[in-house]
Design a protein around this motif. Structure first.
Motif, PDB file in Angstrom:
ATOM      1  N   ILE A   4       0.817  -1.111   0.105  1.00  0.00           N
ATOM      2  CA  ILE A   4      -0.136   0.088   0.046  1.00  0.00           C
ATOM      3  C   ILE A   4       0.787   1.229  -0.076  1.00  0.00           C
ATOM      4  CG2 ILE A   4      -1.622   1.349   1.345  1.00  0.00           C
ATOM      5  CD1 ILE A   4      -2.981  -1.324   2.413  1.00  0.00           C
ATOM      6  N   VAL A   5       0.863   2.041  -1.050  1.00  0.00           N
ATOM      7  CA  VAL A   5       1.491   3.195  -1.134  1.00  0.00           C
ATOM      8  C   VAL A   5       0.559   4.335  -0.650  1.00  0.00           C
ATOM      9  CG1 VAL A   5       3.232   4.804  -2.672  1.00  0.00           C
ATOM     10  CG2 VAL A   5       2.979   2.047  -2.689  1.00  0.00           C
ATOM     11  N   LEU A   6       0.983   5.274   0.350  1.00  0.00           N
ATOM     12  CA  LEU A   6       0.138   6.524   0.505  1.00  0.00           C
ATOM     13  C   LEU A   6       0.651   7.606  -0.397  1.00  0.00           C
ATOM     14  CD1 LEU A   6      -2.281   6.871   2.632  1.00  0.00           C
ATOM     15  CD2 LEU A   6      -0.466   8.016   4.081  1.00  0.00           C
ATOM     16  N   ASN A   7      -0.119   8.260  -1.292  1.00  0.00           N
ATOM     17  CA  ASN A   7       0.526   9.405  -2.244  1.00  0.00           C
ATOM     18  C   ASN A   7      -0.613  10.453  -1.886  1.00  0.00           C
ATOM     19  OD1 ASN A   7      -1.589   8.322  -3.867  1.00  0.00           O
ATOM     20  ND2 ASN A   7      -0.333   7.640  -5.539  1.00  0.00           N
ATOM     21  N   ARG A   8      -1.621  10.394  -1.260  1.00  0.00           N
ATOM     22  CA  ARG A   8      -2.524  11.505  -0.685  1.00  0.00           C
ATOM     23  C   ARG A   8      -3.123  11.100   0.508  1.00  0.00           C
ATOM     24  NH1 ARG A   8      -8.039  11.202  -2.305  1.00  0.00           N
ATOM     25  NH2 ARG A   8      -8.297   9.340  -3.587  1.00  0.00           N
ATOM     26  N   HIS A   9      -3.479  12.116   1.146  1.00  0.00           N
ATOM     27  CA  HIS A   9      -4.081  11.994   2.717  1.00  0.00           C
ATOM     28  C   HIS A   9      -5.488  11.831   2.279  1.00  0.00           C
ATOM     29  CE1 HIS A   9      -0.428  14.149   4.266  1.00  0.00           C
ATOM     30  NE2 HIS A   9      -0.451  12.796   4.401  1.00  0.00           N
ATOM     31  N   GLY A  10      -6.350  11.150   3.207  1.00  0.00           N
ATOM     32  CA  GLY A  10      -7.874  11.208   2.900  1.00  0.00           C
ATOM     33  C   GLY A  10      -8.335  10.203   3.781  1.00  0.00           C
ATOM     34  N   GLY A  11      -9.486   9.718   3.115  1.00  0.00           N
ATOM     35  CA  GLY A  11     -10.319   8.519   4.073  1.00  0.00           C
ATOM     36  C   GLY A  11      -9.797   7.240   3.746  1.00  0.00           C
ATOM     37  N   LEU A  15      -6.035   3.804   0.888  1.00  0.00           N
ATOM     38  CA  LEU A  15      -5.169   2.699   1.315  1.00  0.00           C
ATOM     39  C   LEU A  15      -5.383   1.627  -0.037  1.00  0.00           C
ATOM     40  CD1 LEU A  15      -6.297   2.477   4.893  1.00  0.00           C
ATOM     41  CD2 LEU A  15      -3.811   3.185   3.871  1.00  0.00           C
ATOM     42  N   ARG A  16      -4.924   1.806  -1.084  1.00  0.00           N
ATOM     43  CA  ARG A  16      -4.993   1.013  -2.224  1.00  0.00           C
ATOM     44  C   ARG A  16      -3.563   0.077  -2.386  1.00  0.00           C
ATOM     45  NH1 ARG A  16      -7.224   4.821  -5.741  1.00  0.00           N
ATOM     46  NH2 ARG A  16      -5.869   4.068  -7.605  1.00  0.00           N
ATOM     47  N   VAL A  17      -3.829  -1.156  -2.624  1.00  0.00           N
ATOM     48  CA  VAL A  17      -2.728  -2.103  -2.920  1.00  0.00           C
ATOM     49  C   VAL A  17      -2.269  -1.918  -4.324  1.00  0.00           C
ATOM     50  CG1 VAL A  17      -2.083  -4.479  -2.731  1.00  0.00           C
ATOM     51  CG2 VAL A  17      -3.697  -3.785  -1.232  1.00  0.00           C
ATOM     52  N   ARG A  18      -1.097  -1.550  -4.281  1.00  0.00           N
ATOM     53  CA  ARG A  18      -0.417  -1.735  -5.872  1.00  0.00           C
ATOM     54  C   ARG A  18       0.839  -2.629  -5.964  1.00  0.00           C
ATOM     55  NH1 ARG A  18      -1.539   4.004  -6.869  1.00  0.00           N
ATOM     56  NH2 ARG A  18      -2.444   4.668  -5.016  1.00  0.00           N
ATOM     57  N   ASP A  19       1.343  -2.752  -7.192  1.00  0.00           N
ATOM     58  CA  ASP A  19       2.491  -3.323  -7.416  1.00  0.00           C
ATOM     59  C   ASP A  19       3.701  -2.544  -7.320  1.00  0.00           C
ATOM     60  OD1 ASP A  19       1.633  -6.192  -7.815  1.00  0.00           O
ATOM     61  OD2 ASP A  19       0.858  -5.713  -9.721  1.00  0.00           O
ATOM     62  N   VAL A  20       4.571  -2.966  -6.355  1.00  0.00           N
ATOM     63  CA  VAL A  20       5.895  -2.017  -6.312  1.00  0.00           C
ATOM     64  C   VAL A  20       7.224  -3.041  -6.567  1.00  0.00           C
ATOM     65  CG1 VAL A  20       4.740  -0.430  -4.940  1.00  0.00           C
ATOM     66  CG2 VAL A  20       6.051  -2.274  -3.904  1.00  0.00           C
ATOM     67  N   ARG A  21       8.340  -2.307  -6.638  1.00  0.00           N
ATOM     68  CA  ARG A  21       9.596  -2.951  -6.648  1.00  0.00           C
ATOM     69  C   ARG A  21       9.953  -3.464  -5.397  1.00  0.00           C
ATOM     70  NH1 ARG A  21      13.663  -0.482 -10.080  1.00  0.00           N
ATOM     71  NH2 ARG A  21      15.162  -0.392  -8.333  1.00  0.00           N
ATOM     72  N   GLU A  22      10.555  -4.909  -5.274  1.00  0.00           N
ATOM     73  CA  GLU A  22      10.980  -5.760  -4.123  1.00  0.00           C
ATOM     74  C   GLU A  22      11.957  -4.556  -3.324  1.00  0.00           C
ATOM     75  OE1 GLU A  22       9.992  -9.737  -4.068  1.00  0.00           O
ATOM     76  OE2 GLU A  22      12.182  -9.968  -3.597  1.00  0.00           O
ATOM     77  N   PRO A  23      12.113  -4.054  -2.207  1.00  0.00           N
ATOM     78  CA  PRO A  23      13.316  -3.579  -1.680  1.00  0.00           C
ATOM     79  C   PRO A  23      14.533  -4.693  -1.246  1.00  0.00           C
ATOM     80  CG  PRO A  23      11.542  -4.192  -0.014  1.00  0.00           C
ATOM     81  CD  PRO A  23      10.822  -4.573  -1.173  1.00  0.00           C
TER      82      PRO A  23
END
Ligand SMILES: NC(=O)c1ccc[n+]([C@@H]2O[C@H](COP(=O)([O-])OP(=O)(O)OC[C@H]3O[C@@H](n4cnc5c(N)ncnc54)[C@H](OP(=O)(O)O)[C@@H]3O)[C@@H](O)[C@H]2O)c1
Length: 338
Positions: A4-11, A15-23
Motif C-alpha cells: 500500500i503506497v500512500l500518495n495522498r491523505h484522505g479517507g 489505502l490501495r494495494v499496488r505493485d511495487v519493486r521489491e526492496p
C-alpha cells in the motif's frame, strides 16, 4: 510485490494495494516476508495527514508486522533466512516485504500465533513503558486506563492487573466493559454519556488513582485530575479524540483546547505528575529497546499474557480495518493478514 503506497491523505479508500519493486536489504539490514500486519491508531492519523512522526509522501505506512526473514544485507551475522520475527518500524509494514535494520527484527514469540505476534510489539511496549518505566508502578497502586478495550488499553489492563494493581478501565460503550473486566480489571466505566464523572469518582474510591494511562484527551483527560491521588502520575500516550480538520478553524480551537496539558501551579498542591511517552524513539536506542523488550517478554511469559486480537482482515481489506478502528467499535488489536 504488493504494497500500500500512500500518495495522498484522505479517507480509508486511499489505502490501495499496488505493485511495487521489491526492496533490497542494505548493510546491516534484513528483509522480512510479512505474514500479518498489526494496525495502529497512529496509522489512521497518518493516513489523514495528522501524525507528526509520518515521513513525507509517497510512502508505505505500517509500524509493525510479523513474518520470516527472507534476505540478509551485507554484514548481518547471527540471523538466518526463515527466522520468525516481529518487526517494528516508523513505516513500511503495509507490504508483502519490508526491509529494516537488523535490530528492529525481534524474535517472534514461540507459542504465539502469527496474529498474536503481529499484535504485541507496539501496544505492549507502549503500555509497559508508560506504566513501568515512567509511572514506576507499584503493586499497591490503583490504576486507571482510558480506551481500555483498545489495543494499548487491553495491554495496559493486563499488565497492571497481573502486576497486582487494582485496575479500572474506561471505554466508550457498554459492550466494551465486559471485555475490560475479563482482562482482570476490578471495574469498568463507560465515559460516554452524562454523569460519567460521578461514575469515575465512585470507581476511584476515597483514595483516588495513583496512576493513569491516558490516550483519549479532551474531556477524558480533564476528568482524571479530580480523581488523582496525592503523588498521582498521569502518563499521556495519545489523544485519540482530537479531530483536527485542516480547513475548519473551529476544529483548530477545539484541538488546542483538548490537547493534554497542565500548569505546574495546579500540579504542585497535591504533588501530581504529568508525563508523556512515544515509543518511536526506541527504534534508535538498541540497548534500551533490548532491556525493555526483555523485561516485557519475561513478564508476558510469567503471567501467561496473550494479546487480544479483536478482528482480522485480508490485505485488500485494509480500508475496512481502518474504518473499524475509526468507528470506535473495535476491541483489542486489528490484524491484517497478507
Ligand atoms: N505514545 C505511543 O508511543 C503510542 C503507541 C501506540 C498507540 N498510541 C496511542 O494510543 C491510543 C490507542 O491506540 P491503539 O492503536 O491501541 O488504538 P485503539 O485503542 O485500539 O483504538 C482507538 C480507541 O480510541 C478511542 N477513542 C476515543 N475517542 C475517539 C475518537 N474520537 N475517535 C476514534 N477513537 C476514539 C476508542 O475507544 P473508546 O470508544 O472506548 O473510547 C477507540 O477504540 C491512540 O491515541 C494512539 O495514538 C501511542
Amino acid at each position: 510485490m504488493r504494497a500500500i503506497v500512500l500518495n495522498r491523505h484522505g479517507g480509508p479508500e486511499v489505502l490501495r494495494v499496488r505493485d511495487v519493486r521489491e526492496p533490497e536489504p542494505g548493510a546491516g539490514e534484513v528483509r522480512v516476508r510479512v505474514q500479518c500486519i498489526g494496525v495502529n491508531y497512529a496509522e489512521v492519523l497518518s493516513r489523514k495527514g495528522l501524525y507528526g512522526w509520518a515521513p513525507a509522501m509517497p510512502y508505505t505506512p505500517g509500524m509493525e508486522a510479523t513474518g520470516t526473514i527472507d534476505a540478509l544485507g551485507p554484514g548481518v551475522e547471527g540471523r538466518a533466512a526463515g527466522e520468525r520475527v516481529i518487526v517494528g518500524a516508523q513505516y513500511g509494514a503495509y507490504a508483502e516485504k519490508i526491509v529494516v535494520p537488523e535490530r528492529q527484527a525481534l524474535p517472534a514469540i514461540a507459542g504465539f500465533s502469527a496474529d498474536e505476534n503481529a499484535a504485541i510489539a507496539v501496544n505492549y511496549l507502549t503500555a509497559w513503558v508508560a506504566l513501568m518505566e515512567m509511572a514506576r508502578l507499584r503493586p499497591a497502586d490503583r490504576v486507571l486506563v482510558t480506551a481500555a478495550a483498545g489495543g494499548v488499553g487491553t495491554a495496559a489492563v493486563q499488565i497492571a492487573a497481573r502486576f497486582g494493581c487494582a485496575t479500572v478501565g474506561m471505554a466508550g460503550s457498554d459492550e466494551k466493559l465486559e471485555t475490560i473486566r475479563a482482562l482482570g480489571a476490578e471495574e469498568a466505566v463507560n465515559y460516554r454519556g452524562s454523569g460519567f464523572e460521578a461514575r469515575l469518582r465512585e470507581a476511584a474510591r476515597p483514595g483516588g488513582f495513583d496512576v493513569v494511562l491516558e490516550v483519549v484527551g479532551g474531556e477524558v483527560f480533564r476528568a482524571v485530575w479530580p480523581v488523582l491521588a496525592p503523588f498521582g502520575r498521569v502518563v499521556v500516550a495519545g489523544f485519540a479524540s482530537l479531530a483536527l480538520q485542516r480547513w475548519n478553524p473551529l476544529s483548530w480551537l477545539r484541538t488546542w483546547r483538548d490537547l493534554p496539558r497542565a500548569d505546574l501551579r495546579s500540579l504542585a498542591p497535591a504533588s501530581h505528575g504529568l508525563m508523556a511517552t512515544h515509543i518511536g524513539y526506541l527504534l534508535d536506542d538498541s540497548p534500551r529497546l533490548a532491556r525493555v523488550w526483555g523485561e516485557l517478554m519475561t513478564f508476558v511469559a510469567a503471567h501467561g499474557i496473550r494479546p487480544v486480537v479483536g478482528a482480522t482482515f485480508s490485505f485488500d481489506e485494509m480500508p475496512e480495518a481502518h474504518r473499524l478502528m475509526e468507528s470506535r467499535a473495535s476491541t483489542g488489536k486489528i490484524v491484517v493478514r497478507i
